[in-house]
Design an enzyme around this catalytic site. Structure first.
Site, PDB file in Angstrom:
ATOM      1  N   MET A  22       0.846  -1.196   0.000  1.00 56.37           N
ATOM      2  CA  MET A  22       0.000   0.000   0.000  1.00 56.37           C
ATOM      3  C   MET A  22       0.878   1.242   0.000  1.00 56.37           C
ATOM      4  O   MET A  22       1.512   1.566   1.012  1.00 56.37           O
ATOM      5  CB  MET A  22      -0.946  -0.015   1.213  1.00 56.37           C
ATOM      6  N   ALA A  23       0.908   1.907  -1.145  1.00 64.79           N
ATOM      7  CA  ALA A  23       1.755   3.087  -1.302  1.00 64.79           C
ATOM      8  C   ALA A  23       1.382   4.119  -0.242  1.00 64.79           C
ATOM      9  O   ALA A  23       0.210   4.399  -0.020  1.00 64.79           O
ATOM     10  CB  ALA A  23       1.572   3.664  -2.703  1.00 64.79           C
ATOM     11  N   GLN A  75       7.736  -4.575  -5.374  1.00 65.42           N
ATOM     12  CA  GLN A  75       6.722  -4.422  -6.420  1.00 65.42           C
ATOM     13  C   GLN A  75       7.096  -3.298  -7.385  1.00 65.42           C
ATOM     14  O   GLN A  75       7.373  -2.172  -6.978  1.00 65.42           O
ATOM     15  CB  GLN A  75       5.343  -4.111  -5.829  1.00 65.42           C
ATOM     16  N   CYS A 105      -3.220  -1.428 -10.045  1.00 60.56           N
ATOM     17  CA  CYS A 105      -3.462  -0.077  -9.523  1.00 60.56           C
ATOM     18  C   CYS A 105      -4.496   0.641 -10.394  1.00 60.56           C
ATOM     19  O   CYS A 105      -4.340   0.732 -11.616  1.00 60.56           O
ATOM     20  CB  CYS A 105      -2.152   0.721  -9.476  1.00 60.56           C
ATOM     21  N   LYS A 144       0.385  -8.956  -9.636  1.00 56.49           N
ATOM     22  CA  LYS A 144      -0.802  -8.621  -8.829  1.00 56.49           C
ATOM     23  C   LYS A 144      -1.829  -7.988  -9.762  1.00 56.49           C
ATOM     24  O   LYS A 144      -1.547  -6.973 -10.403  1.00 56.49           O
ATOM     25  CB  LYS A 144      -0.428  -7.674  -7.689  1.00 56.49           C
ATOM     26  N   ASN A 205      -7.234 -11.484  -2.299  1.00 61.11           N
ATOM     27  CA  ASN A 205      -7.136 -10.194  -1.609  1.00 61.11           C
ATOM     28  C   ASN A 205      -8.432  -9.394  -1.750  1.00 61.11           C
ATOM     29  O   ASN A 205      -9.050  -9.389  -2.791  1.00 61.11           O
ATOM     30  CB  ASN A 205      -5.954  -9.415  -2.229  1.00 61.11           C
ATOM     31  N   ASP A 207     -10.839  -6.741   1.266  1.00 60.36           N
ATOM     32  CA  ASP A 207     -11.820  -6.568   2.344  1.00 60.36           C
ATOM     33  C   ASP A 207     -11.708  -7.522   3.512  1.00 60.36           C
ATOM     34  O   ASP A 207     -12.717  -7.812   4.154  1.00 60.36           O
ATOM     35  CB  ASP A 207     -13.247  -6.649   1.781  1.00 60.36           C
ATOM     36  N   GLY A 229      -4.825  -5.918   3.185  1.00 61.22           N
ATOM     37  CA  GLY A 229      -4.397  -4.530   3.032  1.00 61.22           C
ATOM     38  C   GLY A 229      -4.945  -3.649   4.135  1.00 61.22           C
ATOM     39  O   GLY A 229      -4.431  -3.638   5.262  1.00 61.22           O
ATOM     40  N   ARG A 230      -6.032  -2.941   3.832  1.00 68.29           N
ATOM     41  CA  ARG A 230      -6.534  -1.911   4.750  1.00 68.29           C
ATOM     42  C   ARG A 230      -6.896  -2.456   6.125  1.00 68.29           C
ATOM     43  O   ARG A 230      -6.808  -1.721   7.111  1.00 68.29           O
ATOM     44  CB  ARG A 230      -7.732  -1.198   4.110  1.00 68.29           C
TER      45      ARG A 230
HETATM   46  C1  LIG Z   1      -3.671   3.563   0.276  1.00 66.02           C
HETATM   47  C2  LIG Z   1      -3.538   2.358  -0.618  1.00 66.02           C
HETATM   48  C3  LIG Z   1      -2.386   2.196  -1.365  1.00 66.02           C
HETATM   49  C4  LIG Z   1      -2.240   1.087  -2.199  1.00 66.02           C
HETATM   50  N1  LIG Z   1      -1.077   0.926  -2.891  1.00 66.02           N
HETATM   51  C5  LIG Z   1      -0.897  -0.195  -3.638  1.00 66.02           C
HETATM   52  C6  LIG Z   1       0.350  -0.461  -4.259  1.00 66.02           C
HETATM   53  O1  LIG Z   1       1.323   0.290  -4.131  1.00 66.02           O
HETATM   54  N2  LIG Z   1       0.452  -1.600  -5.004  1.00 66.02           N
HETATM   55  C7  LIG Z   1      -0.600  -2.481  -5.144  1.00 66.02           C
HETATM   56  O2  LIG Z   1      -0.463  -3.496  -5.824  1.00 66.02           O
HETATM   57  N3  LIG Z   1      -1.770  -2.251  -4.546  1.00 66.02           N
HETATM   58  C8  LIG Z   1      -1.943  -1.160  -3.782  1.00 66.02           C
HETATM   59  N4  LIG Z   1      -3.113  -0.981  -3.116  1.00 66.02           N
HETATM   60  C9  LIG Z   1      -4.146  -2.023  -3.173  1.00 66.02           C
HETATM   61  C10 LIG Z   1      -3.972  -3.019  -2.019  1.00 66.02           C
HETATM   62  O3  LIG Z   1      -2.755  -3.741  -2.146  1.00 66.02           O
HETATM   63  C11 LIG Z   1      -5.146  -4.034  -2.011  1.00 66.02           C
HETATM   64  O4  LIG Z   1      -5.137  -4.735  -3.228  1.00 66.02           O
HETATM   65  C12 LIG Z   1      -6.502  -3.357  -1.849  1.00 66.02           C
HETATM   66  O5  LIG Z   1      -6.464  -2.353  -0.851  1.00 66.02           O
HETATM   67  C13 LIG Z   1      -7.591  -4.388  -1.507  1.00 66.02           C
HETATM   68  O6  LIG Z   1      -7.270  -5.110  -0.352  1.00 66.02           O
HETATM   69  P1  LIG Z   1      -7.857  -4.716   1.113  1.00 66.02           P
HETATM   70  O7  LIG Z   1      -9.354  -4.630   0.959  1.00 66.02           O
HETATM   71  O8  LIG Z   1      -7.398  -5.812   2.018  1.00 66.02           O
HETATM   72  O9  LIG Z   1      -7.306  -3.357   1.443  1.00 66.02           O
HETATM   73  C14 LIG Z   1      -3.284   0.127  -2.301  1.00 66.02           C
HETATM   74  C15 LIG Z   1      -4.435   0.302  -1.544  1.00 66.02           C
HETATM   75  C16 LIG Z   1      -4.578   1.388  -0.709  1.00 66.02           C
HETATM   76  C17 LIG Z   1      -5.837   1.529   0.105  1.00 66.02           C
END
Ligand SMILES: Cc1cc2nc3c(=O)[nH]c(=O)nc-3n(C[C@H](O)[C@H](O)[C@H](O)COP(=O)(O)O)c2cc1C
Length: 328
Positions: A22-23, A75, A105, A144, A205, A207, A229-230
């Site tokens: 997560m950037a 990544q 992304c 991904k 992946n 939620d 992630g979140r």
């Molecule tokens: C703030 C933020 C930054 C993210 N940055 C990236 C990233 O750099 N590379 C990537 O593949 N996914 C990125 N994602 C997506 C997450 O890796 C993940 O696929 C997405 O949030 C869904 O999973 P979650 O519901 O568990 O958060 C980002 C998501 C968020 C919310």
């Protein structure tokens, strides 16, 4: 639980409990915290392949990691196979365990440049990128993806096999279309279809906000591994709960929350100059301050954190509020 995990670095990614990239959030300190909590593998924030190949300082800083984070993947995002070739060669000497390609992304700026989820509509470019990475490294290359660009443009049934043929060793799938951005329910059936069509392990992946969400995602998709992630932001204990199988382990004691934030701050201060430290810390701090009475007012203070003393005051108040919350 997760008895299929063996002591093998890459398997900790494909068959484990992975912290999603997560950037702006999953920097080295937070990844280290998550590893200590039970995440079996982590991935860096996305790094521009083009930035690495032209030796951009900003991109190179994103490659920084601590040995405790391993297994760790780097990544890369971009659109030109040549950039990936140079970037893959460069990162191959840096002790990463795998190289992940971002084809998910949804952010406009990234997509408009032909990178991220735009690659799901440009399979020749995506396959050329996977080939470019595989040709330059002996590390496993992974991709991904999302489940497609939109419901009208889902990924091809043959995509997992095509990627595997080019050398992809695993595929992580965020169960949304690009058109969903981050909203709406995760589409588990679409992930499950990708799992069925894939000759290589799939990491599911989307939620997983609680231990039961995460278990449900794994059960309903049949995926080899799980990526969170979140649900981990401000709650790295979700990994502890998943590892033990006890949901209560995902709910930390007030003093645990405070000590983890201090630890994170300490690790951040080892690589972020003081002039930037509190600015970066704010975002992390706000992740922990939510969901209890008094959080809104404390968040107001946290956005102004500017010194160690400010942090100490905020964390004392946080601990008190969390203790009160537990007793009401
Ligand atoms: C703030 C933020 C930054 C993210 N940055 C990236 C990233 O750099 N590379 C990537 O593949 N996914 C990125 N994602 C997506 C997450 O890796 C993940 O696929 C997405 O949030 C869904 O999973 P979650 O519901 O568990 O958060 C980002 C998501 C968020 C919310």
């Amino acid at each position: 639980m997760f008895a299929f995990m063996e002591n093998n670095a890459f398997r900790e990614y494909t068959h484990g409990l992975v912290l999603a990239p997560m950037a702006g959030s999953t920097d080295s300190a937070f990844r280290r915290i998550c590893r200590r909590m039970g995440a079996t593998a982590v991935v860096t924030e996305m790094v521009a392949a083009a930035g690495l190949s032209r030796k951009s300082v900003k991109s190179h800083k994103l490659l920084r990691f601590h040995p405790e984070e391993k297994p760790i993947g780097v990544q890369l995002f971009g659109k030109r196979p040549g950039d990936f070739e140079r970037a893959a060669e460069l990162v191959s000497g840096m002790d990463f365990d795998f190289i992940d390609i971002n084809a998910g992304c949804p952010v406009k700026k990234v997509v408009n440049s032909g990178s991220g989820s735009a690659l799901l509509r440009n399979i020749p470019a995506l396959t050329a990128i996977v080939r470019a990475v595989s040709s330059q490294t002996s590390l496993p290359g992974t991709v991904k993806i999302r489940i497609g660009w939109s419901p009208a443009e889902p990924v091809l049934d043959s995509l997992p096999a095509i990627l595997a043929d080019e050398g992809a060793a695993a595929i992580a799938v965020h169960g949304r279309y690009r058109s969903d951005m981050f909203a709406g329910e995760v589409r588990k059936r679409e992930i499950e279809k990708i799992v069925r069509n894939s000759p290589v392990p799939v990491i599911a992946n989307g939620d997983s906000r609680s231990v039961s969400d995460a278990l449900d995602l794994i059960d309903s998709t049949g995926a080899a591994g799980l990526m969170i992630g979140r649900g981990s932001l401000g709650n790295p204990w979700i990994f502890r709960g998943l590892l033990s199988g006890k949901p209560e382990d995902a709910s930390p004691l007030p003093e645990e929350v405070v000590s983890v934030i201090w630890q994170q701050y300490k690790w951040m201060s080892e690589y972020i100059p003081e002039s930037h430290l509190y600015h970066v810390l704010r975002g992390q701090l706000l992740n922990y301050i939510r969901g209890f009475r008094g959080a809104a007012a404390l968040r107001g203070k946290a956005v102004g954190v500017d010194s160690r003393e400010d942090l100490s005051d905020i964390l004392s108040e946080l601990e008190e509020l969390l203790k009160t919350e537990r007793h009401t």
